[in-house]
Motif scaffolding. Structure first.
Motif, mmCIF file in Angstrom:
data_model
loop_
_atom_site.group_PDB
_atom_site.id
_atom_site.type_symbol
_atom_site.label_atom_id
_atom_site.label_comp_id
_atom_site.label_asym_id
_atom_site.label_seq_id
_atom_site.Cartn_x
_atom_site.Cartn_y
_atom_site.Cartn_z
ATOM 1 N N MET A 180 0.872 -1.240 0.024
ATOM 2 C CA MET A 180 0.044 -0.018 0.087
ATOM 3 C C MET A 180 0.823 1.304 -0.005
ATOM 4 S SD MET A 180 -1.183 0.415 4.039
ATOM 5 C CE MET A 180 -0.154 0.944 5.082
ATOM 6 N N LYS A 181 0.331 2.330 -0.470
ATOM 7 C CA LYS A 181 0.961 3.788 -0.470
ATOM 8 C C LYS A 181 0.631 4.287 1.175
ATOM 9 C CE LYS A 181 1.079 4.710 -5.369
ATOM 10 N NZ LYS A 181 0.474 3.513 -5.675
ATOM 11 N N ALA A 182 1.831 4.901 1.583
ATOM 12 C CA ALA A 182 1.337 5.599 2.903
ATOM 13 C C ALA A 182 2.511 6.638 3.083
ATOM 14 C CB ALA A 182 1.868 4.390 3.944
ATOM 15 N N ILE A 183 1.882 7.614 3.676
ATOM 16 C CA ILE A 183 2.571 9.020 3.872
ATOM 17 C C ILE A 183 3.426 8.957 5.330
ATOM 18 C CG2 ILE A 183 2.823 11.583 3.918
ATOM 19 C CD1 ILE A 183 2.064 10.390 1.461
ATOM 20 N N VAL A 184 4.691 8.894 5.340
ATOM 21 C CA VAL A 184 5.252 8.688 6.730
ATOM 22 C C VAL A 184 6.254 10.049 6.778
ATOM 23 C CG1 VAL A 184 6.977 7.135 7.799
ATOM 24 C CG2 VAL A 184 5.606 6.161 5.984
ATOM 25 N N LEU A 185 6.078 10.392 8.322
ATOM 26 C CA LEU A 185 6.788 11.244 8.819
ATOM 27 C C LEU A 185 7.859 10.689 9.438
ATOM 28 C CD1 LEU A 185 7.180 14.421 8.941
ATOM 29 C CD2 LEU A 185 5.772 14.279 11.144
ATOM 30 N N TYR A 186 9.292 10.772 9.343
ATOM 31 C CA TYR A 186 10.180 10.125 9.978
ATOM 32 C C TYR A 186 10.928 11.258 11.120
ATOM 33 C CZ TYR A 186 10.498 6.169 7.099
ATOM 34 O OH TYR A 186 10.098 5.027 6.394
ATOM 35 N N ARG A 187 10.760 12.482 11.002
ATOM 36 C CA ARG A 187 11.289 13.440 12.007
ATOM 37 C C ARG A 187 10.470 14.696 11.604
ATOM 38 N NH1 ARG A 187 15.343 17.035 9.366
ATOM 39 N NH2 ARG A 187 15.988 16.456 7.243
ATOM 40 N N ALA A 188 10.461 15.757 12.591
ATOM 41 C CA ALA A 188 9.693 16.938 12.607
ATOM 42 C C ALA A 188 10.413 17.699 11.608
ATOM 43 C CB ALA A 188 9.627 17.455 13.955
ATOM 44 N N GLY A 189 9.457 18.663 10.929
ATOM 45 C CA GLY A 189 9.986 19.537 10.131
ATOM 46 C C GLY A 189 8.756 20.141 9.489
ATOM 47 N N GLY A 190 9.304 20.496 8.053
ATOM 48 C CA GLY A 190 8.171 21.424 7.211
ATOM 49 C C GLY A 190 7.392 20.055 6.297
ATOM 50 N N PRO A 191 6.363 20.447 5.571
ATOM 51 C CA PRO A 191 5.676 19.538 4.749
ATOM 52 C C PRO A 191 6.681 18.704 3.468
ATOM 53 C CG PRO A 191 4.867 21.923 4.393
ATOM 54 C CD PRO A 191 6.203 21.885 5.236
ATOM 55 N N GLU A 192 7.804 19.085 3.449
ATOM 56 C CA GLU A 192 8.766 18.215 2.601
ATOM 57 C C GLU A 192 9.083 16.792 3.353
ATOM 58 O OE1 GLU A 192 11.353 21.074 4.747
ATOM 59 O OE2 GLU A 192 9.369 21.370 3.755
ATOM 60 N N HIS A 193 8.852 17.010 4.548
ATOM 61 C CA HIS A 193 9.378 15.751 5.361
ATOM 62 C C HIS A 193 8.162 14.552 5.424
ATOM 63 C CE1 HIS A 193 12.465 18.336 8.022
ATOM 64 N NE2 HIS A 193 12.779 18.124 6.855
ATOM 65 N N LEU A 194 7.026 14.855 4.818
ATOM 66 C CA LEU A 194 6.071 13.864 4.519
ATOM 67 C C LEU A 194 6.456 12.882 3.344
ATOM 68 C CD1 LEU A 194 2.951 16.511 5.165
ATOM 69 C CD2 LEU A 194 3.641 14.440 6.680
ATOM 70 N N CYS A 195 6.829 11.972 3.628
ATOM 71 C CA CYS A 195 7.621 10.975 2.604
ATOM 72 C C CYS A 195 6.284 9.929 2.208
ATOM 73 C CB CYS A 195 8.700 10.162 2.981
ATOM 74 S SG CYS A 195 9.926 11.233 3.754
ATOM 75 N N LEU A 196 6.229 9.809 0.679
ATOM 76 C CA LEU A 196 5.440 8.730 0.122
ATOM 77 C C LEU A 196 6.172 7.656 0.071
ATOM 78 C CD1 LEU A 196 2.727 7.952 -1.256
ATOM 79 C CD2 LEU A 196 3.744 9.005 -3.204
ATOM 80 N N GLU A 197 5.810 6.432 0.428
ATOM 81 C CA GLU A 197 6.427 5.311 0.240
ATOM 82 C C GLU A 197 5.391 4.043 0.475
ATOM 83 O OE1 GLU A 197 7.704 3.848 4.848
ATOM 84 O OE2 GLU A 197 8.868 5.414 3.967
ATOM 85 N N GLU A 198 5.963 2.852 -0.376
ATOM 86 C CA GLU A 198 5.463 1.487 -0.051
ATOM 87 C C GLU A 198 5.394 0.738 1.324
ATOM 88 O OE1 GLU A 198 3.091 0.204 -2.132
ATOM 89 O OE2 GLU A 198 3.425 1.803 -3.723
ATOM 90 N N ARG A 199 4.337 0.438 1.886
ATOM 91 C CA ARG A 199 4.522 -0.426 3.010
ATOM 92 C C ARG A 199 3.304 -1.511 2.718
ATOM 93 N NH1 ARG A 199 4.748 2.617 8.846
ATOM 94 N NH2 ARG A 199 6.631 3.562 8.376
ATOM 95 N N VAL A 200 3.649 -2.594 3.641
ATOM 96 C CA VAL A 200 3.071 -3.813 3.814
ATOM 97 C C VAL A 200 1.504 -3.586 4.361
ATOM 98 C CG1 VAL A 200 2.675 -6.013 4.529
ATOM 99 C CG2 VAL A 200 5.002 -5.403 3.777
ATOM 100 N N ILE A 201 0.344 -4.055 3.889
ATOM 101 C CA ILE A 201 -0.744 -3.611 4.398
ATOM 102 C C ILE A 201 -1.027 -4.486 5.632
ATOM 103 C CG2 ILE A 201 -3.178 -3.995 4.074
ATOM 104 C CD1 ILE A 201 -2.665 -4.060 1.057
ATOM 105 N N PRO A 202 -1.185 -3.827 6.640
ATOM 106 C CA PRO A 202 -1.040 -4.211 8.083
ATOM 107 C C PRO A 202 -2.299 -5.213 8.418
ATOM 108 C CG PRO A 202 -1.854 -2.154 8.139
ATOM 109 C CD PRO A 202 -1.362 -2.432 6.835
#
Length: 321
Positions: A1-23
């Motif tokens: 699935m596609k998910a938006i992951v935030l790895y660290r605090a910051g601006g909007p550019e820190h919202l990362c689109l990536e593929e993850r396993v469906i839970p």
């Protein structure tokens, strides 16, 4: 699935689109296929690192609408339309910025509707916050005067419509004279320009304010408490000013004699799902018209956050998944 992951605090550019396993859902949880979700100011604060309890990486998002994919208990049927409301979503565990989410059944409400997902996605948190603020916290009564501070927010606009429909006189505020027409078109009887000193303007105009829905937050709270009549109630629901606390808070100085200060937090006090279904019926019948400012796609989440942060919205921002 596609998910938006935030790895660290910051601006909007820190919202990362990536593929993850469906839970997969465990006991007392369900797997939901997310169709749409609304954006909320609290998600900006979490993204910036202001929410100390949130640990990264995290999928943000405190609300959504979608369909049940799997419920191990069998309580919800596959394909059932549902809404999810806060309860730690997007903070204590992964939230709605994804194609699928595993969510506790305790925050799920089923509903029926033929409204498009772009409209349904705007409703859950907006409805729960407004209904809870007006009825649970402010205990509104017909013919009272309600002042909505921060009136051009999505919560403020819906509060004006719902309050007006229940027989209240509505006074809404804005800092921008160009937005007066938006407030008048969405239930306000009168509009006041907010320069931070509403209490003096209210005294000058001899307004008798019974209740105040405070959506700006701590920066204007003292002035709001000075604006209600004796016995009046101020409910702080929003934090558009992005400030959690008040330095050197002195209750005896801050709260006027025989006036009341309360809060509404939809993550701690839920509204019965039956009221949400009734609200949807009012939207379907065109009795309530939620203001949706702009619709984004999931992969446009950074742009959506930037738009929300620009304070030009004047309505709910929805993301279609």
């Amino acid at each position: 699935m596609k998910a938006i992951v935030l790895y660290r605090a910051g601006g909007p550019e820190h919202l990362c689109l990536e593929e993850r396993v469906i839970p997969s859902p465990q006991k007392d949880h369900v797997l939901v296929k997310i169709k749409a979700f609304g954006l909320n100011r609290s998600e900006i604060m979490t993204r910036k690192g202001y929410s100390e309890s949130v640990h990264f990486p995290r999928i943000l998002g405190i609300e959504c609408v979608g369909e049940i994919v799997e419920d191990p208990s069998g309580e919800f049927a596959t394909g059932q339309k549902v809404a999810a409301f806060m309860g730690g979503m997007g903070r204590d565990y992964d939230g709605s910025y994804a194609e699928f989410a595993v969510l506790p059944k305790s925050i799920i409400s089923s509903f029926e509707s033929d409204l498009p997902w772009s409209v349904l996605g705007a409703l859950p948190e907006m409805f729960q916050t407004v209904y809870g603020s007006l009825h649970v916290a402010l205990k509104i009564k017909k013919e009272e005067t309600l002042l909505i501070r921060g009136g051009t927010s999505s919560i403020g606009l819906l509060a004006a419509q719902l309050g007006r429909s229940e027989g209240l006189k509505i006074i809404s505020t804005t800092r921008n004279p160009k937005k007066i027409h938006i407030l008048l078109e969405n239930g306000a009887d009168e509009v006041m320009i907010d320069d931070g000193n509403l209490s003096q303007k209210i005294k000058d105009r001899d307004f008798k304010i019974n209740k105040i829905l405070e959506l700006i937050g701590t920066s204007t709270l003292k002035d709001s408490l000075n604006s209600v009549i004796t016995g009046g109630i101020v409910c702080m629901t929003g934090m558009l000013s992005e400030q959690w606390s008040i330095k050197d808070f002195a209750p005896m100085d801050f709260i006027q004699t025989a006036s009341y200060l309360t809060v509404y937090d939809s993550g701690k006090k839920r509204v019965n799902g039956l009221y949400f279904q009734e609200f949807i019926r009012k939207v379907e019948a065109n009795k309530i018209k939620p203001v949706i400012k702009k619709i984004f796609k999931l992969e446009e989440i950074a742009e959506a956050h930037s738009f929300m942060e620009s304070n030009h919205s004047g309505g709910k921002i929805v993301v279609l998944v």
